[in-house]
Design an enzyme around this catalytic site. Structure first.
Site, PDB file in Angstrom:
ATOM      1  N   TRP A  87       0.710  -1.109   0.276  1.00 32.11           N
ATOM      2  CA  TRP A  87       0.036  -0.371   0.137  1.00 32.11           C
ATOM      3  C   TRP A  87       0.661   1.210   0.397  1.00 32.11           C
ATOM      4  CZ3 TRP A  87      -4.535  -0.178  -2.483  1.00 32.11           C
ATOM      5  CH2 TRP A  87      -5.279  -1.342  -1.658  1.00 32.11           C
ATOM      6  N   ASP A 147      -2.040   6.845   6.326  1.00 30.42           N
ATOM      7  CA  ASP A 147      -3.369   5.418   5.702  1.00 30.42           C
ATOM      8  C   ASP A 147      -3.121   4.647   6.927  1.00 30.42           C
ATOM      9  OD1 ASP A 147      -4.575   4.154   4.403  1.00 30.42           O
ATOM     10  OD2 ASP A 147      -3.248   3.516   2.571  1.00 30.42           O
ATOM     11  N   LYS A 181     -12.244  -1.926   5.869  1.00 33.35           N
ATOM     12  CA  LYS A 181     -11.868  -2.570   7.182  1.00 33.35           C
ATOM     13  C   LYS A 181     -12.156  -2.735   8.197  1.00 33.35           C
ATOM     14  CE  LYS A 181      -9.258  -2.643   3.695  1.00 33.35           C
ATOM     15  NZ  LYS A 181      -8.527  -1.589   2.746  1.00 33.35           N
TER      16      LYS A 181
HETATM   17  C1  LIG Z   1      -8.012  -1.820   1.627  1.00 28.41           C
HETATM   18  C2  LIG Z   1      -6.974  -0.062   1.500  1.00 28.41           C
HETATM   19  C3  LIG Z   1      -6.292   0.757   0.746  1.00 28.41           C
HETATM   20  C4  LIG Z   1      -7.210   0.558  -0.652  1.00 28.41           C
HETATM   21  O1  LIG Z   1      -8.450   0.775  -0.293  1.00 28.41           O
HETATM   22  P1  LIG Z   1      -9.673   1.437  -1.369  1.00 28.41           P
HETATM   23  O2  LIG Z   1     -10.480   2.685  -0.618  1.00 28.41           O
HETATM   24  O3  LIG Z   1     -10.050   0.301  -1.888  1.00 28.41           O
HETATM   25  O4  LIG Z   1      -9.240   2.517  -2.044  1.00 28.41           O
HETATM   26  C5  LIG Z   1      -5.552   1.544   0.654  1.00 28.41           C
HETATM   27  N1  LIG Z   1      -4.345   1.518   1.687  1.00 28.41           N
HETATM   28  C6  LIG Z   1      -3.841   0.317   2.723  1.00 28.41           C
HETATM   29  C7  LIG Z   1      -3.491   0.139   3.656  1.00 28.41           C
HETATM   30  C8  LIG Z   1      -5.429  -0.318   2.469  1.00 28.41           C
HETATM   31  O5  LIG Z   1      -5.322  -1.873   3.794  1.00 28.41           O
END
Ligand SMILES: *Cc1c(COP(=O)(O)O)cnc(C)c1O
Length: 360
Positions: free
Chosen positions: A101, A172, A196
């Site tokens: 990511w 993030d 999540k």
């Molecule tokens: C799932 C995830 C993303 C992507 O998320 P989207 O909503 O599909 O764009 C980005 N960063 C992390 C750490 C993730 O777990």
């Protein structure tokens, strides 16, 4: 019948939340309609949205000099929105690369910033560790420093919050937001996709300090312009209303279950139990050194990879769903977010031990 769902995202939601949504689905609090069918300009929906924000503020103890935005485009949208909003085109931005990511965030930032400086990269450990902060090669006047506190695919979590002085810290938190208490005041901006630990996909929560609002480039899409979205309570266009409502129910569920301190303790114990079962098995293994192990995503491999398919088939039959590892790493991955009850982890451990007895 409900299964224990170990998917990385979209992921399991608390049963109590689903049941409440079901009970309110066709007639929300006497309105005669579902939240899905309401105008986002209605008093009822504005109330739902405001209550969700207030509960999130309380749960995370978000200081008053931060705005909370509920945006579309997922966390990936923010990979672009962040440089557009808080960095000039000719600026240098710092990124820590700890895995999949991080890499995606870096790739996107390169389209918007003159220099994307990767301050540290854990490629030498196959992205199983977090580089020692003392070794990071930082830019003194970077527009911001970005990192990924929990790498969802590698199962690697930062055991510390980076210290960046006057450089805004951007994180993030998609796969670890709300998993334990965090000091929001250490950050310039926190963001996380909902699917999540928050609710259904379709919403990205952005928590941004006031001084970082109002700097957006003229080319920033208005639906991602923090100033515009803050001024309109994230409703400059039609928001994902139903997802916002479910997120609000999840925040209530967290409050009813003791808030983030209680959730953090529950998550710590769940993860400790699962890692202990893996380490003590002589059959399963996890490649991440102990200090960097994620509480949320637990990848593991079998000593006999030829049994992977059998493991997954038997696990599914036993009511343990979505244990297949990410396609880039193989093996297994158990995502054990807030909504995974301790009983789900116990059931997984019991299954793993029984599988090993029969096949190990
Ligand atoms: C799932 C995830 C993303 C992507 O998320 P989207 O909503 O599909 O764009 C980005 N960063 C992390 C750490 C993730 O777990």
């Amino acid at each position: 019948m409900r299964v224990f769902n170990f998917a990385a995202g979209p992921a399991t939601l608390p049963l109590e939340v689903l049941e409440q949504a079901q009970a309110e689905l066709t007639d929300w609090r006497g309105s005669g309609m579902s939240v899905m069918e309401m105008s986002h300009r209605s008093k009822a929906f504005i109330g739902v949205a405001a209550e969700a924000e207030a509960d999130l503020r309380e749960l995370m103890a978000i200081p008053s000099n931060y705005k909370v935005l509920f945006l579309q485009g997922g966390a990936s949208g923010q990979f672009a929105a962040i440089p557009l909003n808080i960095a000039a085109a000719d600026s240098t931005v710092d990124y820590v690369n700890t895995g999949n990511w991080s890499k995606k965030a870096i790739t996107e930032a390169k389209a918007y910033c003159a220099t994307v400086n990767v301050v540290a990269d854990s490629g030498d450990t196959k992205y199983c560790t977090v580089p020692d902060e003392a070794s990071w090669k930082r830019t003194p006047n970077a527009a911001y420093l970005h990192y990924t506190p929990n790498e969802t695919i590698g199962g690697v979590e930062f055991p510390f919050i980076p210290e960046t002085g006057d450089v805004p810290l951007v994180a993030d938190f998609s796969s670890s937001i709300l998993s334990r208490p965090v000091d929001v005041s250490r950050f310039g901006l926190i963001y996380g996709g909902a699917q999540k630990n928050i609710g259904p996909s379709g919403i990205c929560v952005v928590i941004v300090r006031d001084d970082l609002i109002g700097r957006a480039r003229a080319t920033t899409p208005s639906i991602w312009n923090y100033k515009e979205m803050a001024a309109t309570d994230s409703m400059s266009n039609t928001p994902p209303t139903f997802g916002w409502y479910i997120a609000g129910l999840v925040f209530k569920w967290l409050k009813q279950n003791g808030g983030l301190a209680a959730m953090g303790e529950r998550n710590r114990l769940k993860a400790a139990k699962l890692y202990a079962a893996i380490d003590g098995s002589g059959f399963y293994s996890n490649p991440v050194p102990v200090p960097f192990r994620s509480w949320m995503n637990v990848p593991f491999t079998l000593a006999k990879p030829e049994l992977d398919k059998t493991f997954l088939t038997e696990a599914t039959a036993a009511g343990l769903a979505n244990l297949e590892g990410h396609r880039s790493v193989g093996g297994m991955r158990a995502s054990i977010y807030n909504a995974m009850p301790p009983e789900g982890v116990d059931a997984l451990i019991a299954f793993m031990q029984e599988f090993q007895r029969r096949h190990g």
